[in-house]
Write a protein that holds these residues in place. Structure first.
Motif, PDB file in Angstrom:
ATOM      1  N   VAL A 104       1.042  -1.148   0.085  1.00  0.00           N
ATOM      2  CA  VAL A 104       0.111  -0.006   0.128  1.00  0.00           C
ATOM      3  C   VAL A 104       0.788   1.274  -0.042  1.00  0.00           C
ATOM      4  O   VAL A 104       0.611   2.247  -0.675  1.00  0.00           O
ATOM      5  CB  VAL A 104      -1.037  -0.021   1.294  1.00  0.00           C
ATOM      6  N   ASP A 105       1.945   1.292   0.559  1.00  0.00           N
ATOM      7  CA  ASP A 105       2.817   2.537   0.720  1.00  0.00           C
ATOM      8  C   ASP A 105       3.562   2.664  -0.842  1.00  0.00           C
ATOM      9  O   ASP A 105       3.430   3.987  -1.027  1.00  0.00           O
ATOM     10  CB  ASP A 105       4.195   2.154   1.700  1.00  0.00           C
ATOM     11  N   ALA A 106       3.658   1.597  -1.583  1.00  0.00           N
ATOM     12  CA  ALA A 106       4.168   1.852  -2.762  1.00  0.00           C
ATOM     13  C   ALA A 106       2.889   2.506  -3.813  1.00  0.00           C
ATOM     14  O   ALA A 106       3.302   3.523  -4.424  1.00  0.00           O
ATOM     15  CB  ALA A 106       4.551   0.544  -3.577  1.00  0.00           C
ATOM     16  N   ILE A 107       1.750   2.120  -3.371  1.00  0.00           N
ATOM     17  CA  ILE A 107       0.454   2.715  -4.304  1.00  0.00           C
ATOM     18  C   ILE A 107       0.517   4.355  -3.879  1.00  0.00           C
ATOM     19  O   ILE A 107       0.017   4.997  -4.775  1.00  0.00           O
ATOM     20  CB  ILE A 107      -0.757   2.004  -3.995  1.00  0.00           C
ATOM     21  N   ARG A 108       0.542   4.574  -2.463  1.00  0.00           N
ATOM     22  CA  ARG A 108       0.616   5.665  -1.957  1.00  0.00           C
ATOM     23  C   ARG A 108       1.615   6.707  -2.740  1.00  0.00           C
ATOM     24  O   ARG A 108       1.222   7.705  -2.928  1.00  0.00           O
ATOM     25  CB  ARG A 108       0.519   5.880  -0.451  1.00  0.00           C
ATOM     26  N   GLU A 109       2.548   6.124  -2.874  1.00  0.00           N
ATOM     27  CA  GLU A 109       3.840   6.931  -3.421  1.00  0.00           C
ATOM     28  C   GLU A 109       3.280   7.159  -5.000  1.00  0.00           C
ATOM     29  O   GLU A 109       3.662   8.304  -5.397  1.00  0.00           O
ATOM     30  CB  GLU A 109       5.069   6.114  -3.587  1.00  0.00           C
ATOM     31  N   ALA A 110       2.764   6.148  -5.553  1.00  0.00           N
ATOM     32  CA  ALA A 110       2.300   6.312  -6.915  1.00  0.00           C
ATOM     33  C   ALA A 110       1.222   7.358  -6.927  1.00  0.00           C
ATOM     34  O   ALA A 110       1.150   8.416  -7.988  1.00  0.00           O
ATOM     35  CB  ALA A 110       1.973   5.049  -7.434  1.00  0.00           C
ATOM     36  N   MET A 111       0.342   7.191  -6.027  1.00  0.00           N
ATOM     37  CA  MET A 111      -0.716   8.372  -6.079  1.00  0.00           C
ATOM     38  C   MET A 111      -0.324   9.797  -6.002  1.00  0.00           C
ATOM     39  O   MET A 111      -0.920  10.544  -6.594  1.00  0.00           O
ATOM     40  CB  MET A 111      -1.634   7.927  -4.839  1.00  0.00           C
ATOM     41  N   LEU A 164       1.980  10.755  -7.147  1.00  0.00           N
ATOM     42  CA  LEU A 164       2.647  11.219  -8.616  1.00  0.00           C
ATOM     43  C   LEU A 164       1.536  11.394  -9.401  1.00  0.00           C
ATOM     44  O   LEU A 164       1.740  11.542 -10.823  1.00  0.00           O
ATOM     45  CB  LEU A 164       3.736  10.181  -9.038  1.00  0.00           C
ATOM     46  N   GLY A 165       0.191  11.326  -9.236  1.00  0.00           N
ATOM     47  CA  GLY A 165      -0.804  11.539 -10.005  1.00  0.00           C
ATOM     48  C   GLY A 165      -1.358  10.148 -10.610  1.00  0.00           C
ATOM     49  O   GLY A 165      -2.295  10.390 -11.571  1.00  0.00           O
ATOM     50  N   LEU A 166      -1.209   9.081 -10.007  1.00  0.00           N
ATOM     51  CA  LEU A 166      -1.791   8.002 -10.793  1.00  0.00           C
ATOM     52  C   LEU A 166      -2.884   7.561  -9.616  1.00  0.00           C
ATOM     53  O   LEU A 166      -2.628   7.844  -8.419  1.00  0.00           O
ATOM     54  CB  LEU A 166      -0.741   6.709 -10.773  1.00  0.00           C
ATOM     55  N   ASN A 167      -4.077   6.984 -10.278  1.00  0.00           N
ATOM     56  CA  ASN A 167      -5.134   6.542  -9.588  1.00  0.00           C
ATOM     57  C   ASN A 167      -5.902   5.259 -10.032  1.00  0.00           C
ATOM     58  O   ASN A 167      -6.942   4.992  -9.692  1.00  0.00           O
ATOM     59  CB  ASN A 167      -6.096   7.749  -9.324  1.00  0.00           C
ATOM     60  N   ARG A 168      -5.140   4.605 -10.934  1.00  0.00           N
ATOM     61  CA  ARG A 168      -5.700   3.307 -11.507  1.00  0.00           C
ATOM     62  C   ARG A 168      -4.805   2.437 -11.504  1.00  0.00           C
ATOM     63  O   ARG A 168      -3.514   2.789 -12.232  1.00  0.00           O
ATOM     64  CB  ARG A 168      -6.462   3.882 -13.020  1.00  0.00           C
ATOM     65  N   PHE A 169      -5.014   1.199 -10.928  1.00  0.00           N
ATOM     66  CA  PHE A 169      -3.848   0.345 -10.786  1.00  0.00           C
ATOM     67  C   PHE A 169      -4.394  -1.121 -11.317  1.00  0.00           C
ATOM     68  O   PHE A 169      -5.591  -1.647 -11.109  1.00  0.00           O
ATOM     69  CB  PHE A 169      -3.629   0.372  -9.475  1.00  0.00           C
TER      70      PHE A 169
END
Length: 239
Positions: A43-50, A52-57
């Motif tokens: 989840v921390d990696a996804i938060r980092e991606a979020m 950066l403007g990413l919201n679809r995984f």
């Protein structure tokens, strides 16, 4: 750690490579969507991606979607199932996924439709087509796709077909890889001539970290990138 070693640096490089591949193919950069594949990353990696403007995984397993969606509830994220879906997991996909890109057989379509009726919702789907001879690759045979699409259109209205997906052969020969992508594009073009009511084939999901530039050159509209953004995956040791 240098900027190049950060997720931000890796994402910027991928975005530039997508733009360069589009330019070589005479396509607009905006014609190709990036789907970050977050399977096995926490989840921390996804938060980092979020950030950066990413919201679809993209995820491979329904249970991983459920766990991450619960931890990140209320963030407006979209979860795309790209891995093989067992029929007995259709309830989870119908409840938690925003989209399924691995629809590859009638019994799965029927199970998803039944579950979606219970959930009172519809689901965007891509039909996965097998374009390589590798036994490890899933997908419907190309010759079976037209009848399958017609059946979805008439019997399973909760499934909204948006296009096709494939996995290329794992080969060091770029022309063998390219042939898989070309085959999917040609199939899509033939299917468009049939003009099946209610079926959209605008999207071609093909290309991953190791071959996405070839996919773009062959008409991909969406590339699925994991390690080139998130870094190397670590898997638990087999028991």
């Amino acid at each position: 750690m240098t900027v190049e070693d950060t997720m931000a640096g890796r994402l910027a490089r991928i975005q530039q490579r997508i733009a360069d591949a589009c330019a070589r193919a005479g396509r607009a950069p905006g014609s190709v969507v990036l789907l970050p594949v977050s399977k096995t990353f926490d989840v921390d990696a996804i938060r980092e991606a979020m950030a950066l403007g990413l919201n679809r995984f993209g995820e491979n397993k329904t249970q991983e979607i459920r766990q991450k969606a619960a931890a990140l509830a209320g963030q407006g994220l979209e979860w795309v199932l790209i891995g093989h879906l067992q029929t007995n997991k259709s309830k989870d996909a119908a409840r938690d996924a925003t989209e399924v890109q691995s629809l590859d057989r009638p019994d799965l379509a029927e199970a998803l439709h039944r579950r979606l009726l219970n959930e009172g919702r519809t689901l965007d789907v891509l039909v996965q087509v097998k374009t390589s001879t590798e036994p490890s690759k899933f997908g419907m045979a190309a010759e079976d796709v037209p009848a399958f699409l017609r059946r979805i259109a008439t019997e399973f209205p909760t499934l909204k077909v948006k296009g096709l997906m494939t996995l290329a052969v794992n080969s060091p020969d770029p022309e063998a890889v390219r042939a898989c992508f070309s085959a999917l594009r040609q199939l899509r073009d033939r299917l468009r001539d049939e003009d099946i009511a209610g079926i959209s084939l605008d999207r071609l999901s093909m290309g991953m970290s190791g071959d996405f530039e070839l996919a773009i050159e062959e008409g991909s509209t969406e590339v699925r990138i994991g390690t080139a953004i998130f870094g190397a995956r670590t898997y638990p040791d087999p028991q």
